[in-house]
Write a protein that holds these residues in place. Structure first.
Motif, PDB file in Angstrom:
ATOM      1  N   LYS A 166     -17.633  50.719  16.336  1.00  0.00           N
ATOM      2  CA  LYS A 166     -18.670  51.102  16.664  1.00  0.00           C
ATOM      3  C   LYS A 166     -18.750  51.396  18.128  1.00  0.00           C
ATOM      4  O   LYS A 166     -19.461  52.172  18.468  1.00  0.00           O
ATOM      5  CB  LYS A 166     -19.761  49.979  16.158  1.00  0.00           C
ATOM      6  CG  LYS A 166     -20.343  50.137  14.744  1.00  0.00           C
ATOM      7  CD  LYS A 166     -21.275  48.788  14.408  1.00  0.00           C
ATOM      8  CE  LYS A 166     -21.648  48.784  12.967  1.00  0.00           C
ATOM      9  NZ  LYS A 166     -22.725  50.037  12.876  1.00  0.00           N
ATOM     10  N   ILE A 167     -18.068  50.485  18.938  1.00  0.00           N
ATOM     11  CA  ILE A 167     -18.178  50.402  20.307  1.00  0.00           C
ATOM     12  C   ILE A 167     -17.552  52.057  20.607  1.00  0.00           C
ATOM     13  O   ILE A 167     -17.981  52.717  21.698  1.00  0.00           O
ATOM     14  CB  ILE A 167     -17.344  49.429  20.974  1.00  0.00           C
ATOM     15  CG1 ILE A 167     -18.251  48.218  20.860  1.00  0.00           C
ATOM     16  CG2 ILE A 167     -17.063  49.716  22.523  1.00  0.00           C
ATOM     17  CD1 ILE A 167     -17.426  46.958  21.231  1.00  0.00           C
ATOM     18  N   LYS A 168     -16.483  52.291  20.052  1.00  0.00           N
ATOM     19  CA  LYS A 168     -16.009  53.463  20.398  1.00  0.00           C
ATOM     20  C   LYS A 168     -16.517  54.781  20.184  1.00  0.00           C
ATOM     21  O   LYS A 168     -16.611  55.894  20.842  1.00  0.00           O
ATOM     22  CB  LYS A 168     -14.525  53.511  19.748  1.00  0.00           C
ATOM     23  CG  LYS A 168     -13.407  52.761  20.148  1.00  0.00           C
ATOM     24  CD  LYS A 168     -11.993  52.921  19.056  1.00  0.00           C
ATOM     25  CE  LYS A 168     -10.991  51.990  19.546  1.00  0.00           C
ATOM     26  NZ  LYS A 168      -9.696  52.268  18.833  1.00  0.00           N
ATOM     27  N   ASN A 169     -17.419  54.585  18.916  1.00  0.00           N
ATOM     28  CA  ASN A 169     -18.275  55.763  18.538  1.00  0.00           C
ATOM     29  C   ASN A 169     -19.715  56.029  19.128  1.00  0.00           C
ATOM     30  O   ASN A 169     -20.414  56.759  19.038  1.00  0.00           O
ATOM     31  CB  ASN A 169     -18.182  55.891  17.071  1.00  0.00           C
ATOM     32  CG  ASN A 169     -17.098  56.186  16.607  1.00  0.00           C
ATOM     33  OD1 ASN A 169     -15.798  56.816  16.971  1.00  0.00           O
ATOM     34  ND2 ASN A 169     -16.407  55.413  15.419  1.00  0.00           N
ATOM     35  N   GLU A 170     -20.250  54.635  19.666  1.00  0.00           N
ATOM     36  CA  GLU A 170     -21.495  54.609  20.032  1.00  0.00           C
ATOM     37  C   GLU A 170     -21.659  54.205  21.248  1.00  0.00           C
ATOM     38  O   GLU A 170     -20.651  53.486  21.845  1.00  0.00           O
ATOM     39  CB  GLU A 170     -22.483  53.803  19.001  1.00  0.00           C
ATOM     40  CG  GLU A 170     -22.229  54.175  17.476  1.00  0.00           C
ATOM     41  CD  GLU A 170     -23.130  55.368  17.222  1.00  0.00           C
ATOM     42  OE1 GLU A 170     -24.219  55.744  18.260  1.00  0.00           O
ATOM     43  OE2 GLU A 170     -22.840  56.184  16.158  1.00  0.00           O
ATOM     44  N   ASP A 171     -22.854  54.036  21.954  1.00  0.00           N
ATOM     45  CA  ASP A 171     -23.178  53.956  23.395  1.00  0.00           C
ATOM     46  C   ASP A 171     -23.994  52.700  23.358  1.00  0.00           C
ATOM     47  O   ASP A 171     -25.116  52.517  22.534  1.00  0.00           O
ATOM     48  CB  ASP A 171     -23.754  54.875  24.138  1.00  0.00           C
ATOM     49  CG  ASP A 171     -22.621  56.157  24.420  1.00  0.00           C
ATOM     50  OD1 ASP A 171     -21.744  55.653  24.761  1.00  0.00           O
ATOM     51  OD2 ASP A 171     -23.144  57.253  24.545  1.00  0.00           O
ATOM     52  N   TYR A 172     -23.578  51.502  23.916  1.00  0.00           N
ATOM     53  CA  TYR A 172     -24.470  50.209  23.757  1.00  0.00           C
ATOM     54  C   TYR A 172     -24.593  49.716  25.041  1.00  0.00           C
ATOM     55  O   TYR A 172     -23.875  50.071  26.131  1.00  0.00           O
ATOM     56  CB  TYR A 172     -23.735  49.263  22.873  1.00  0.00           C
ATOM     57  CG  TYR A 172     -23.499  49.644  21.521  1.00  0.00           C
ATOM     58  CD1 TYR A 172     -24.656  49.314  20.585  1.00  0.00           C
ATOM     59  CD2 TYR A 172     -22.479  49.926  20.838  1.00  0.00           C
ATOM     60  CE1 TYR A 172     -24.713  49.641  19.255  1.00  0.00           C
ATOM     61  CE2 TYR A 172     -22.305  50.215  19.519  1.00  0.00           C
ATOM     62  CZ  TYR A 172     -23.511  50.189  18.848  1.00  0.00           C
ATOM     63  OH  TYR A 172     -23.166  50.466  17.387  1.00  0.00           O
TER      64      TYR A 172
END
Length: 387
Positions: free
Chosen positions: A42-48
């Motif tokens: 999720k971290i690789k594919n999304e911005d948090y």
């Protein structure tokens, strides 16, 4: 909206964390991952904006997730979630780059306070990056003349050091730009750059402005106030027009350079400061020293490296490049297409006597863009650039 990712293998704790966060602030969007591996995807594919991450998890533990994230998205703050036996590990994760850690079961106030602070810090880091990009655009050194190449060469050599620099040159030549370039290319670029226009501050206030004051130091000193040197700690202070500084202020600047400490007006307490000093002046300081208006010892402290910025009339070959740069910058500011300048228009601009230097050229370019035709021709220059 702030996007938060909760990586926790215990479903009950995930539910508690999500409930606490979403009920606290409607602007929090909270997503979840049941183990470290899926969390990393999720971290690789999304911005948090923030990650709450358990330490002990199957497939990939929290320490591994933190280390992997720091390699791909180092700006994301991590708050580690630790069990009783994980406290030592949690503390060690802060050395790797975690923002903080929270023990299980999570204390409501501690959790919310930590999340708020971490998100504020993330926003501050993002804003600082945006401002640095903006500053980088605003302070671009344009020119291919031998004079400018020489200055660029000096900057490349001196910027990585902590050597003090004295920049000389007429008004409007670009002394401030040189100072910013030195700071941006230095090891202090992550720290602040504080500018002080010594000529614009009344002599009776210059010491307070530079070194701060304590409450009651003078009539209008209603509270303690830090000065520019303290604000520049860890970074650079740019003393523009230092030739206009009072002799008493010069003495205090000299002490700050010699001893790396200052004292606020009205106080005898020393404050240590780690500041690189860059100064600039349009005055002949040798003449000022002869006239007892500038301290010779301060001059020698400041002038470790001397950079003399030439007048625009001495680098006329750079005028076409500068015109193009200003035309593009002004168009960007106004949200309009950049106007082209004809060869004859540029040639005519090169023949002008630029007593106001680059600052005057920039004003003329803006005037021509506003008042001239779709393409700036020689006639436009004769009509609107004449003095």
């Amino acid at each position: 909206m702030s996007r938060i990712l909760v990586i926790e293998d215990e479903a009950s704790i995930r539910r508690v964390l999500i409930k606490i966060l979403t009920e606290e602030n409607k602007n929090y969007t909270v997503e979840e991952a049941e183990d470290g591996l899926s969390g990393m995807e999720k971290i690789k594919n999304e911005d948090y904006d923030l990650v709450l991450c358990d330490i002990k998890m199957p497939k990939m533990d929290g320490v591994e997730v933190l280390e992997a994230t720091k390699k791909v998205k180092p700006e994301i703050p991590f708050v580690m979630i630790s069990g009783h036996g994980d406290i030592e590990t949690a503390v060690n994760t802060m050395k790797i780059g975690a923002f903080d850690y929270i023990s299980k079961p999570p204390d409501l106030n501690r959790l919310l306070n930590t999340v708020r602070i971490a998100l504020d810090r993330k926003e501050l880091v993002t804003e600082n990056k945006r401002l640095k990009k903006k500053v980088g655009k605003n302070y671009k050194m344009v020119g291919e003349s031998e004079e400018i190449k020489q200055i660029k060469n000096i900057i490349e050599k001196v910027a990585p050091t902590d050597a003090r620099v004295l920049i000389t040159g007429d008004n409007g030549t670009g002394k401030e730009l040189v100072a910013h370039w030195i700071h941006q290319k230095s090891e202090r670029s992550k720290g602040p750059m504080i500018e002080v226009n010594c000529a614009a501050i009344p002599s009776e206030l210059i010491e307070s402005e530079l070194f701060g004051h304590v409450k009651g130091a003078f009539t209008s000193a209603n509270k303690d106030r830090a000065g520019k040197f303290e604000a520049a700690n860890g970074g650079t202070i740019f003393l523009d027009e230092i030739g206009d500084m009072s002799l008493s202020a010069q003495a205090k600047v000299l002490r700050a350079l010699q001893e790396k400490k200052i004292s606020r007006v009205g106080s005898d307490k020393d404050i240590k400061v780690d500041v690189r000093v860059i100064a600039a002046t349009n005055k002949n300081l040798s003449e000022e020293i002869k006239g007892k208006k500038f301290r010779e010892d301060l001059y020698h402290r400041l002038a470790v490296i001397l950079i003399d910025v030439p007048e625009l009339n001495e680098r006329r070959n750079d005028i076409p490049l500068l015109v193009k740069h200003f035309a593009e910058k002004i168009a960007e500011e106004q949200g309009t297409p950049a106007k082209e300048f004809s060869e004859k228009a540029l040639t005519l601009l090169q023949e002008y006597d630029w007593t106001g230097n680059i600052r005057e050229l920039r004003n003329v370019v803006e005037r021509l863009i506003i008042l001239g035709g779709k393409k700036i021709e020689e006639q436009d220059v004769k009509l609107f650039a004449s003095k």
